[in-house]
Write an enzyme that holds these catalytic residues in place. Structure first.
Site, PDB file in Angstrom:
ATOM      1  N   PHE A 149       0.815  -1.227   0.000  1.00  0.00           N
ATOM      2  CA  PHE A 149       0.000   0.000   0.000  1.00  0.00           C
ATOM      3  C   PHE A 149       0.839   1.263   0.000  1.00  0.00           C
ATOM      4  O   PHE A 149       0.366   2.324  -0.386  1.00  0.00           O
ATOM      5  CB  PHE A 149      -0.946   0.000   1.226  1.00  0.00           C
ATOM      6  CG  PHE A 149      -0.260   0.392   2.512  1.00  0.00           C
ATOM      7  CD1 PHE A 149      -0.063   1.728   2.828  1.00  0.00           C
ATOM      8  CD2 PHE A 149       0.206  -0.562   3.413  1.00  0.00           C
ATOM      9  CE1 PHE A 149       0.579   2.105   4.008  1.00  0.00           C
ATOM     10  CE2 PHE A 149       0.854  -0.206   4.580  1.00  0.00           C
ATOM     11  CZ  PHE A 149       1.039   1.138   4.872  1.00  0.00           C
ATOM     12  N   LYS A 173      -1.139  -7.212  -9.254  1.00  0.00           N
ATOM     13  CA  LYS A 173      -2.134  -7.291  -8.169  1.00  0.00           C
ATOM     14  C   LYS A 173      -1.705  -6.232  -7.155  1.00  0.00           C
ATOM     15  O   LYS A 173      -0.889  -6.482  -6.283  1.00  0.00           O
ATOM     16  CB  LYS A 173      -2.107  -8.699  -7.545  1.00  0.00           C
ATOM     17  CG  LYS A 173      -3.403  -9.150  -6.867  1.00  0.00           C
ATOM     18  CD  LYS A 173      -3.898  -8.239  -5.772  1.00  0.00           C
ATOM     19  CE  LYS A 173      -3.161  -8.408  -4.460  1.00  0.00           C
ATOM     20  NZ  LYS A 173      -3.557  -7.394  -3.452  1.00  0.00           N
ATOM     21  N   GLU A 176      -4.908  -3.690  -2.047  1.00  0.00           N
ATOM     22  CA  GLU A 176      -6.357  -3.453  -2.036  1.00  0.00           C
ATOM     23  C   GLU A 176      -6.697  -2.167  -1.272  1.00  0.00           C
ATOM     24  O   GLU A 176      -7.834  -1.712  -1.302  1.00  0.00           O
ATOM     25  CB  GLU A 176      -7.076  -4.667  -1.420  1.00  0.00           C
ATOM     26  CG  GLU A 176      -6.792  -4.956   0.053  1.00  0.00           C
ATOM     27  CD  GLU A 176      -5.463  -5.680   0.308  1.00  0.00           C
ATOM     28  OE1 GLU A 176      -4.562  -5.643  -0.555  1.00  0.00           O
ATOM     29  OE2 GLU A 176      -5.315  -6.256   1.410  1.00  0.00           O
ATOM     30  N   SER A 226       5.264  -7.048   3.319  1.00  0.00           N
ATOM     31  CA  SER A 226       5.808  -7.392   4.635  1.00  0.00           C
ATOM     32  C   SER A 226       6.595  -8.710   4.558  1.00  0.00           C
ATOM     33  O   SER A 226       6.378  -9.521   3.652  1.00  0.00           O
ATOM     34  CB  SER A 226       4.662  -7.518   5.646  1.00  0.00           C
ATOM     35  OG  SER A 226       3.740  -8.468   5.164  1.00  0.00           O
ATOM     36  N   CYS A 281       9.536   1.760   3.461  1.00  0.00           N
ATOM     37  CA  CYS A 281      10.435   0.656   3.812  1.00  0.00           C
ATOM     38  C   CYS A 281      11.844   1.160   4.012  1.00  0.00           C
ATOM     39  O   CYS A 281      12.686   0.447   4.541  1.00  0.00           O
ATOM     40  CB  CYS A 281      10.417  -0.407   2.731  1.00  0.00           C
ATOM     41  SG  CYS A 281      11.128   0.199   1.221  1.00  0.00           S
ATOM     42  N   GLU A 382       9.055  -4.134  12.996  1.00  0.00           N
ATOM     43  CA  GLU A 382       8.790  -2.981  12.127  1.00  0.00           C
ATOM     44  C   GLU A 382       7.463  -2.355  12.557  1.00  0.00           C
ATOM     45  O   GLU A 382       6.421  -3.016  12.546  1.00  0.00           O
ATOM     46  CB  GLU A 382       8.693  -3.451  10.669  1.00  0.00           C
ATOM     47  CG  GLU A 382       8.441  -2.322   9.696  1.00  0.00           C
ATOM     48  CD  GLU A 382       8.321  -2.815   8.253  1.00  0.00           C
ATOM     49  OE1 GLU A 382       7.660  -3.835   8.003  1.00  0.00           O
ATOM     50  OE2 GLU A 382       8.902  -2.150   7.370  1.00  0.00           O
TER      51      GLU A 382
HETATM   52  P1  NAD Z   1       1.486  -6.671   2.944  1.00  0.00           P
HETATM   53  O1  NAD Z   1       2.505  -7.737   3.011  1.00  0.00           O
HETATM   54  O2  NAD Z   1       0.366  -6.698   3.917  1.00  0.00           O
HETATM   55  O3  NAD Z   1       0.793  -6.651   1.497  1.00  0.00           O
HETATM   56  C1  NAD Z   1       1.552  -6.639   0.315  1.00  0.00           C
HETATM   57  C2  NAD Z   1       0.750  -7.294  -0.801  1.00  0.00           C
HETATM   58  O4  NAD Z   1       0.545  -8.665  -0.467  1.00  0.00           O
HETATM   59  C3  NAD Z   1      -0.624  -6.687  -1.015  1.00  0.00           C
HETATM   60  O5  NAD Z   1      -0.897  -6.672  -2.399  1.00  0.00           O
HETATM   61  C4  NAD Z   1      -1.548  -7.631  -0.274  1.00  0.00           C
HETATM   62  O6  NAD Z   1      -2.832  -7.689  -0.840  1.00  0.00           O
HETATM   63  C5  NAD Z   1      -0.847  -8.976  -0.420  1.00  0.00           C
HETATM   64  N1  NAD Z   1      -1.051  -9.851   0.742  1.00  0.00           N
HETATM   65  C6  NAD Z   1      -1.232  -9.488   2.033  1.00  0.00           C
HETATM   66  N2  NAD Z   1      -1.353 -10.576   2.819  1.00  0.00           N
HETATM   67  C7  NAD Z   1      -1.240 -11.650   2.012  1.00  0.00           C
HETATM   68  C8  NAD Z   1      -1.276 -13.063   2.239  1.00  0.00           C
HETATM   69  N3  NAD Z   1      -1.442 -13.564   3.451  1.00  0.00           N
HETATM   70  N4  NAD Z   1      -1.120 -13.880   1.183  1.00  0.00           N
HETATM   71  C9  NAD Z   1      -0.938 -13.382  -0.056  1.00  0.00           C
HETATM   72  N5  NAD Z   1      -0.911 -12.053  -0.322  1.00  0.00           N
HETATM   73  C10 NAD Z   1      -1.051 -11.196   0.691  1.00  0.00           C
HETATM   74  O7  NAD Z   1       2.265  -5.273   3.015  1.00  0.00           O
HETATM   75  P2  NAD Z   1       1.650  -3.817   3.133  1.00  0.00           P
HETATM   76  O8  NAD Z   1       1.104  -3.616   4.509  1.00  0.00           O
HETATM   77  O9  NAD Z   1       0.782  -3.501   1.982  1.00  0.00           O
HETATM   78  O10 NAD Z   1       2.977  -2.945   2.960  1.00  0.00           O
HETATM   79  C11 NAD Z   1       3.837  -2.609   4.020  1.00  0.00           C
HETATM   80  C12 NAD Z   1       5.025  -3.543   4.072  1.00  0.00           C
HETATM   81  O11 NAD Z   1       5.722  -3.507   2.824  1.00  0.00           O
HETATM   82  C13 NAD Z   1       6.056  -3.128   5.101  1.00  0.00           C
HETATM   83  O12 NAD Z   1       6.508  -4.286   5.758  1.00  0.00           O
HETATM   84  C14 NAD Z   1       7.165  -2.499   4.286  1.00  0.00           C
HETATM   85  O13 NAD Z   1       8.451  -2.538   4.873  1.00  0.00           O
HETATM   86  C15 NAD Z   1       7.115  -3.343   3.070  1.00  0.00           C
HETATM   87  N6  NAD Z   1       7.754  -2.682   1.949  1.00  0.00           N
HETATM   88  C16 NAD Z   1       8.989  -3.126   1.595  1.00  0.00           C
HETATM   89  C17 NAD Z   1       9.664  -2.502   0.565  1.00  0.00           C
HETATM   90  C18 NAD Z   1      11.018  -2.967   0.172  1.00  0.00           C
HETATM   91  O14 NAD Z   1      11.504  -2.501  -0.839  1.00  0.00           O
HETATM   92  N7  NAD Z   1      11.659  -3.869   0.890  1.00  0.00           N
HETATM   93  C19 NAD Z   1       9.070  -1.418  -0.108  1.00  0.00           C
HETATM   94  C20 NAD Z   1       7.787  -1.008   0.277  1.00  0.00           C
HETATM   95  C21 NAD Z   1       7.143  -1.649   1.320  1.00  0.00           C
END
Ligand code: NAD
Length: 497
Positions: A149, A173, A176, A226, A281, A382
Site C-alpha cells: 500500500f 495485483k 487493495e 511485509s 520501507c 517494524e
Molecule cells: P502486505 O505484506 O500486507 O501486502 C503486500 C501485498 O501482499 C498486497 O498486495 C496484499 O494484498 C498482499 N497480501 C497481504 N497478505 C497476504 C497473504 N497472506 N497472502 C498473499 N498475499 C497477501 O504489506 P503492506 O502492509 O501492503 O505494505 C507494508 C510492508 O511492505 C512493510 O513491511 C514495508 O516494509 C514493506 N515494503 C517493503 C519494501 C522494500 O523494498 N523492501 C518497499 C515497500 C514496502
C-alpha cells in the site's frame, strides 16, 4: 461511492466474485470506494490474456517496445497531479511526497526506455577456428507483480516498465488499500499504445495472489510487502518452479557518531523518520546515538518532533499525513503502548493527536522514545509509523554490531565526519543499501534496489541491471558454418587445441 474494477485485455472489467473491500480516505476515515476482490477464475482470465499476448509482444522489436514506454512516460507526466491526488486520497501522504514518489517511479520508466541497449548481447568472434559465439537476453514469459500500500504508483513502476520493455507480459495485483493510482496507470499504458493483454491488473486479496503463485503460465513473481508474506511468496513461487524476487520489511538504523554535524543529522532524522508518517520501507526508525551524540540529538529532536505539523495530505502546511487504515492506526498506537510498558522513555507521545474537522482521520503524531534496548518489541519489530527509537551506544563497534545483528537489512546509514568510520561502516555493514551522511539511500533507477537478510528473498534486487536480469533469460549461441573441411565425428569434449 465509486465501485472500482479490474483491467484485463485492455478493458475495464467489473468484479464478478461478489467479494469486495473498502477503500478509505485516511484523513477523514470515510469509505470512498469499493474494490472488487478477484476470484481464482477471474485471476486466471487475466493470466490467460497475458499469456495470449506473449508471443506477439515478445517478437515486437525492442525499439518499438521502448517507444511505448516513451509515450507512457509523457502521459504520466501530464497526469502527474491527478495521480498524486489519487495517492494522497487513498494513502494519506502529503501531495508533494506523493508527487516525489511518482517521479522516482518514472525514473524506472526512463531506464526502461533504454531497453534496446540494455538487452543487446555480447559477441565473440572465433571462439574456435571459424566458430562464433553470442549471447542475448530473452523474455521469461508472463510476469506477476504483487505490491504494497505504501507506494501505490512507484513500486508497481519498479516492476512492469522493465518487465514489459524486456518483452514479457504482466499481471499486477496492487494493494487493495489504494488501487486507484495503479488503475489510472493501466489506462495510460493503453493510451500509450501498449497492445491489449500485455498489461493486466487484477484487484484482490490472498485468493488472487495464491492463483498467481500456482498457475504454471506465470514464469516470474515480483513481490514487495511485509516479510511474512514475502517469505511465503518466495517459498511457494520457487517450489512451483518460478523465478521470485520478494522484498520484505525493514528496520533501518542510522548511526550518529559524536563528530557528526548534529543539526544536519537532526534534519536528516526528521525527514527520514516522519516523512510519509514513517510508512516507508526505507524510513529510519532507529537512531543509534554513539557517546555524546545521544544527548545532543535528544535535545534537538524533542522540540522538532513535538511541533511536527500533522494534517491531511491535501493541506500544503502538513508535514505528515495520517496512517493508511484504522487497523494500522491501532497497531502503531499499540506499539507505543508496548514501548512504554517495556520501559523505554517516551519523550514525545503522538497518540493523542486530534484534528478539528478531521476527527475520524487516522492521525498519529510524531513519537520519540529514548533509551530503547534491543530486547524491546519497538526495537525488534517494524512499526511502520511515525515512531523514532533512540538507542544509546558507547562506541562505533557496539553501534555497528546492533545494525548487523538485526533480522532486517534493508537500509543503514552513518552520519560522521570521520572517513575511517564511514569506510568501515559502508564496507562491512550487513545491509543492502547504505548511506554516508545520506539518511534514505534509495538507489536511482539505473542502480538496483534491494536489502539483505530478511528484507529480501531471492537472488535479484529490483530495477536497474538486476531488474533486466530478473525479467530475461540468457541465451548463448555457438555457431559454425561448413567450410568444406570436414573433421568427422569427435567424441571428446570440445575444447581449443
Ligand atoms: P502486505 O505484506 O500486507 O501486502 C503486500 C501485498 O501482499 C498486497 O498486495 C496484499 O494484498 C498482499 N497480501 C497481504 N497478505 C497476504 C497473504 N497472506 N497472502 C498473499 N498475499 C497477501 O504489506 P503492506 O502492509 O501492503 O505494505 C507494508 C510492508 O511492505 C512493510 O513491511 C514495508 O516494509 C514493506 N515494503 C517493503 C519494501 C522494500 O523494498 N523492501 C518497499 C515497500 C514496502
Amino acid at each position: 461511492m465509486k465501485t472500482l474494477h479490474h483491467f484485463v485485455n485492455g478493458k475495464k472489467v467489473e468484479g464478478q466474485s461478489g467479494r469486495f473491500g473498502p477503500v478509505y480516505n485516511p484523513a477523514t476515515g470515510e469509505q470512498e470506494s469499493t474494490v472488487p476482490f478477484a476470484s481464482a477464475d477471474e485471476t486466471r482470465s487475466a493470466i490467460a490474456a497475458a499469456h495470449d499476448a506473449l508471443a506477439s509482444w515478445g517478437a515486437t522489436p525492442p525499439v518499438q517496445r521502448a517507444r511505448v514506454m516513451f509515450r507512457f512516460k509523457d502521459l504520466m507526466e501530464r497526469h502527474k497531479d491527478e495521480m498524486a491526488a489519487l495517492v494522497t486520497a487513498e494513502h494519506g501522504k502529503t501531495l508533494p511526497d506523493a508527487g516525489g514518489s511518482i517521479t522516482r517511479g518514472l525514473e524506472v520508466v526512463e531506464f526502461a526506455c533504454g531497453i534496446p541497449h540494455l538487452i543487446k548481447g555480447e559477441f565473440s568472434e572465433n571462439v574456435g577456428t571459424n566458430v562464433d559465439s553470442w549471447s542475448s537476453r530473452q523474455p521469461i514469459g508472463v510476469c506477476a507483480g504483487i505490491t504494497p500500500f505504501n507506494f501505490p504508483a512507484m513500486v508497481p513502476m519498479w516492476m512492469f516498465p522493465i518487465a514489459i520493455a524486456c518483452g514479457n507480459t504482466f499481471v499486477l495485483k496492487p494493494s487493495e488499500k489504494d488501487p486507484s493510482a495503479p488503475l489510472l496507470m493501466a489506462a495510460l499504458l493503453k493510451e500509450a499504445g501498449l497492445p491489449d493483454g500485455v498489461f493486466n491488473l487484477i484487484n484482490g486479496d490472498r485468493e488472487a495472489v495464491e492463483t498467481l503463485l500456482e498457475d504454471p503460465r506465470v514464469a516470474g513473481i515480483s513481490f514487495v510487502g511485509s516479510t511474512a508474506v514475502a517469505e511465503h511468496i518466495y517459498r511457494t513461487g520457487s517450489a512451483a518452479g518460478k523465478r521470485v524476487q520478494a522484498l520484505g520489511g525493514a528496520k533501518n538504523h542510522m548511526v550518529v557518531m559524536p563528530d557528526a554535524d548534529m543539526d544536519q543529522a537532526t534534519d536528516a532524522l526528521m525527514g527520514a523518520a516522519f516523512g510519509s508518517a514513517g510508512e516507508r520501507c526505507m524510513a529510519v526508525s532507529v537512531a543509534v546515538a554513539v557517546g555524546s551524540a545521544g544527548d545532543a540529538l535528544i535535545e534537538r529532536l524533542t522540540p522538532r518532533i513535538a511541533s511536527l505539523k500533522v494534517g491531511p495530505g491535501i493541506d500544503p502546511d502538513s508535514e505528515m499525513g495520517p496512517l493508511v487504515t484504522k487497523q494500522h492506526f491501532d497497531k502503531v498506537r499499540g506499539y507505543i503502548d508496548a514501548g512504554v510498558k517495556e520501559g523505554a522513555d517516551l519523550l514525545v507521545d503522538g497518540r493523542d493527536t486530534r484534528l478539528q474537522g478531521y476527527e475520524g482521520g487516522y492521525f498519529v503524531g510524531g513519537t520519540l522514545f529514548d533509551n530503547v534496548t534491543p530486547d524491546m518489541s519497538i526495537y525488534r519489530e517494524e512499526i511502520f509509523g511515525p515512531v523514532l527509537s533512540v538507542v544509546r551506544a558507547p562506541d562505533f563497534d557496539t553501534a555497528k554490531k546492533l545494525v548487523d545483528a538485526h533480522e532486517y537489512g534493508n537500509g543503514a546509514a552513518i552520519f560522521t565526519r570521520d572517513g575511517d568510520a564511514a569506510r568501515e561502516f559502508s564496507s562491512s555493514v550487513q545491509a543492502g543499501m547504505v548511506g554516508i551522511n545520506v539518511p534514505i539511500p534509495v538507489p536511482m533507477a539505473f542502480h538496483s534496489f534491494g536489502g539483505w537478510k530478511r528484507s529480501l528473498f531471492g537472488a535479484h534486487a529490483m530495477h536497474g541491471p538486476e531488474g533486466v536480469h530478473f525479467y530475461t533469460k540468457l541465451k548463448t549461441v555457438t555457431a559454425r558454418w561448413p567450410t568444406g573441411i570436414r573433421a568427422g565425428a569427435e567424441y571428446t569434449f570440445p575444447s581449443m587445441k
